[in-house]
Design a protein around this motif. Structure first.
Motif, PDB file in Angstrom:
ATOM      1  N   SER A  63      35.220  -6.429   2.499  1.00 18.94           N
ATOM      2  CA  SER A  63      35.720  -5.055   2.422  1.00 18.94           C
ATOM      3  C   SER A  63      36.429  -4.793   1.093  1.00 18.94           C
ATOM      4  CB  SER A  63      36.683  -4.785   3.576  1.00 18.94           C
ATOM      5  OG  SER A  63      37.783  -5.681   3.533  1.00 18.94           O
ATOM      6  N   PHE A  64      37.054  -5.841   0.513  1.00 18.58           N
ATOM      7  CA  PHE A  64      37.750  -5.678  -0.761  1.00 18.58           C
ATOM      8  C   PHE A  64      36.768  -5.271  -1.854  1.00 18.58           C
ATOM      9  CE2 PHE A  64      38.995  -7.474  -4.868  1.00 18.58           C
ATOM     10  CZ  PHE A  64      40.234  -6.859  -5.061  1.00 18.58           C
ATOM     11  N   PHE A  65      35.594  -5.930  -1.895  1.00 21.84           N
ATOM     12  CA  PHE A  65      34.593  -5.595  -2.907  1.00 21.84           C
ATOM     13  C   PHE A  65      34.067  -4.184  -2.709  1.00 21.84           C
ATOM     14  CE2 PHE A  65      33.713 -10.342  -3.378  1.00 21.84           C
ATOM     15  CZ  PHE A  65      34.417 -10.414  -4.572  1.00 21.84           C
ATOM     16  N   PHE A  71      36.567  -4.454  -9.690  1.00 20.02           N
ATOM     17  CA  PHE A  71      36.668  -5.916  -9.717  1.00 20.02           C
ATOM     18  C   PHE A  71      35.317  -6.536 -10.034  1.00 20.02           C
ATOM     19  CE2 PHE A  71      36.663 -10.155  -7.902  1.00 20.02           C
ATOM     20  CZ  PHE A  71      37.874 -10.670  -8.351  1.00 20.02           C
ATOM     21  N   LEU A  72      34.269  -6.020  -9.392  1.00 15.16           N
ATOM     22  CA  LEU A  72      32.919  -6.517  -9.677  1.00 15.16           C
ATOM     23  C   LEU A  72      32.524  -6.216 -11.112  1.00 15.16           C
ATOM     24  CD1 LEU A  72      30.805  -5.696  -6.484  1.00 15.16           C
ATOM     25  CD2 LEU A  72      31.369  -7.950  -7.399  1.00 15.16           C
ATOM     26  N   ASN A  73      32.945  -5.065 -11.622  1.00 13.71           N
ATOM     27  CA  ASN A  73      32.630  -4.696 -12.996  1.00 13.71           C
ATOM     28  C   ASN A  73      33.292  -5.658 -13.984  1.00 13.71           C
ATOM     29  OD1 ASN A  73      31.156  -2.721 -14.571  1.00 13.71           O
ATOM     30  ND2 ASN A  73      33.141  -2.074 -15.365  1.00 13.71           N
ATOM     31  N   THR A  74      34.539  -6.034 -13.691  1.00 14.82           N
ATOM     32  CA  THR A  74      35.238  -7.010 -14.538  1.00 14.82           C
ATOM     33  C   THR A  74      34.529  -8.357 -14.492  1.00 14.82           C
ATOM     34  OG1 THR A  74      37.366  -5.927 -14.141  1.00 14.82           O
ATOM     35  CG2 THR A  74      37.429  -8.203 -14.919  1.00 14.82           C
ATOM     36  N   LEU A  75      34.141  -8.758 -13.288  1.00 13.33           N
ATOM     37  CA  LEU A  75      33.421 -10.029 -13.119  1.00 13.33           C
ATOM     38  C   LEU A  75      32.101 -10.004 -13.879  1.00 13.33           C
ATOM     39  CD1 LEU A  75      33.834 -12.696 -11.532  1.00 13.33           C
ATOM     40  CD2 LEU A  75      32.352 -11.734  -9.763  1.00 13.33           C
ATOM     41  N   LYS A  76      31.461  -8.848 -13.872  1.00 13.15           N
ATOM     42  CA  LYS A  76      30.195  -8.702 -14.599  1.00 13.15           C
ATOM     43  C   LYS A  76      30.382  -9.021 -16.077  1.00 13.15           C
ATOM     44  CE  LYS A  76      28.724  -4.711 -16.166  1.00 13.15           C
ATOM     45  NZ  LYS A  76      28.166  -3.346 -16.283  1.00 13.15           N
ATOM     46  N   ALA A 119      26.779 -19.288 -11.757  1.00 13.63           N
ATOM     47  CA  ALA A 119      26.595 -18.706 -10.426  1.00 13.63           C
ATOM     48  C   ALA A 119      27.834 -17.932  -9.982  1.00 13.63           C
ATOM     49  CB  ALA A 119      26.281 -19.810  -9.416  1.00 13.63           C
ATOM     50  N   GLY A 120      29.015 -18.475 -10.279  1.00  6.39           N
ATOM     51  CA  GLY A 120      30.253 -17.886  -9.793  1.00  6.39           C
ATOM     52  C   GLY A 120      30.607 -16.558 -10.420  1.00  6.39           C
ATOM     53  N   THR A 121      30.139 -16.313 -11.649  1.00  8.71           N
ATOM     54  CA  THR A 121      30.451 -15.043 -12.318  1.00  8.71           C
ATOM     55  C   THR A 121      29.313 -14.034 -12.207  1.00  8.71           C
ATOM     56  OG1 THR A 121      29.650 -15.910 -14.450  1.00  8.71           O
ATOM     57  CG2 THR A 121      31.998 -16.156 -13.983  1.00  8.71           C
ATOM     58  N   SER A 122      28.345 -14.348 -11.367  1.00  4.09           N
ATOM     59  CA  SER A 122      27.216 -13.424 -11.192  1.00  4.09           C
ATOM     60  C   SER A 122      27.546 -12.365 -10.138  1.00  4.09           C
ATOM     61  CB  SER A 122      25.965 -14.201 -10.751  1.00  4.09           C
ATOM     62  OG  SER A 122      24.949 -13.302 -10.363  1.00  4.09           O
ATOM     63  N   GLN A 202      23.564  -2.988 -14.448  1.00  6.37           N
ATOM     64  CA  GLN A 202      24.402  -3.240 -13.272  1.00  6.37           C
ATOM     65  C   GLN A 202      25.710  -2.478 -13.382  1.00  6.37           C
ATOM     66  OE1 GLN A 202      24.869  -7.315 -12.105  1.00  6.37           O
ATOM     67  NE2 GLN A 202      22.690  -7.757 -12.226  1.00  6.37           N
ATOM     68  N   ASN A 203      25.843  -1.470 -12.543  1.00  5.83           N
ATOM     69  CA  ASN A 203      27.073  -0.668 -12.498  1.00  5.83           C
ATOM     70  C   ASN A 203      27.648  -0.718 -11.091  1.00  5.83           C
ATOM     71  OD1 ASN A 203      26.905   0.400 -15.239  1.00  5.83           O
ATOM     72  ND2 ASN A 203      25.127   1.547 -14.481  1.00  5.83           N
TER      73      ASN A 203
END
Length: 204
Positions: A63-65, A71-76, A119-122, A202-203
């Motif tokens: 639910s956080f994602f 957060f996902l954008n930063t990880l991207k 893998a972890g930053t994908s 990827q957005n």
């Protein structure tokens, strides 16, 4: 207790694993530069990251994602920067000498780390697990057992496919010896292209 539509799940992940994505490009390059045995640690790093990702997104962060796309954008972008670093690292590496018995100084932890971070930053993986896994879990039954069946299947097939790529790539080492910079240049370029495509498409 058994996952829903398990055969369909197998078909989806098998198709996913035979597609040469970023982890497989890294494995191919490392196999040719360092040998198949060293790639075992990279593959372990990859599947370890997948276990962490799947566990977190299903039981903790799903639910956080959904509520925090930034957060996902930063990880991207972290992943993109790391891909550029790997491209540079791959390009400057000299393919292993078939005659020389000298072992490259790159340690097993470094191979594990590269697999884990790729893998972890994908962001794709962080999105894949919460979107795909729940489709095959009956939450009215023992969902923990179902999750374990799904993640064990995923990890085993992922590891086997990664090592399959490593073994196949290593078979080409004789050609690579005659063209020592070709595969490094190609692999580096592919990693750069993947990074650029991720940045553009990827957005979240």
């Amino acid at each position: 207790m058994f996952p829903v539509n398990y055969i369909l799940f197998l078909q989806i992940i098998i198709f996913l694993f035979i597609t040469p994505g970023t982890p497989r490009i890294v494995i191919i390059s490392y196999s040719m530069n360092y040998g198949v045995k060293k790639c075992v640690w990279t593959a372990f790093g990859d599947v370890s990251a997948n276990i962490v990702q799947a566990t977190l997104v299903i039981f903790v962060l799903g639910s956080f994602f959904s509520n925090n796309p930034n957060f996902l954008n930063t990880l991207k972008w972290i992943g993109i920067i790391y891909l550029f670093y790997l491209a540079y690292d791959v390009y400057k590496t000299h393919p292993k000498n078939l005659i020389s018995k000298t072992i490259n100084e790159k340690g097993f932890f470094s191979f594990f780390k590269d697999g884990f971070l790729v893998a972890g930053t994908s962001p794709k993986a962080w999105v894949f697990f919460p979107l795909i896994f729940p489709q095959f879990i009956d939450f009215n039954s023992n969902y923990v057992v179902q999750f374990l069946i799904l993640i064990i299947t995923y990890v085993v097939l992922d590891f086997v496919s990664l090592m399959g790529y490593a073994i196949a790539a290593n078979k080409l080492i004789t050609w690579i010896k005659a063209n020592p910079r070709t595969i490094n240049t190609i692999s580096a370029c592919v990693l750069i292209v993947i990074a650029i495509v991720i940045a553009i498409t990827q957005n979240y």
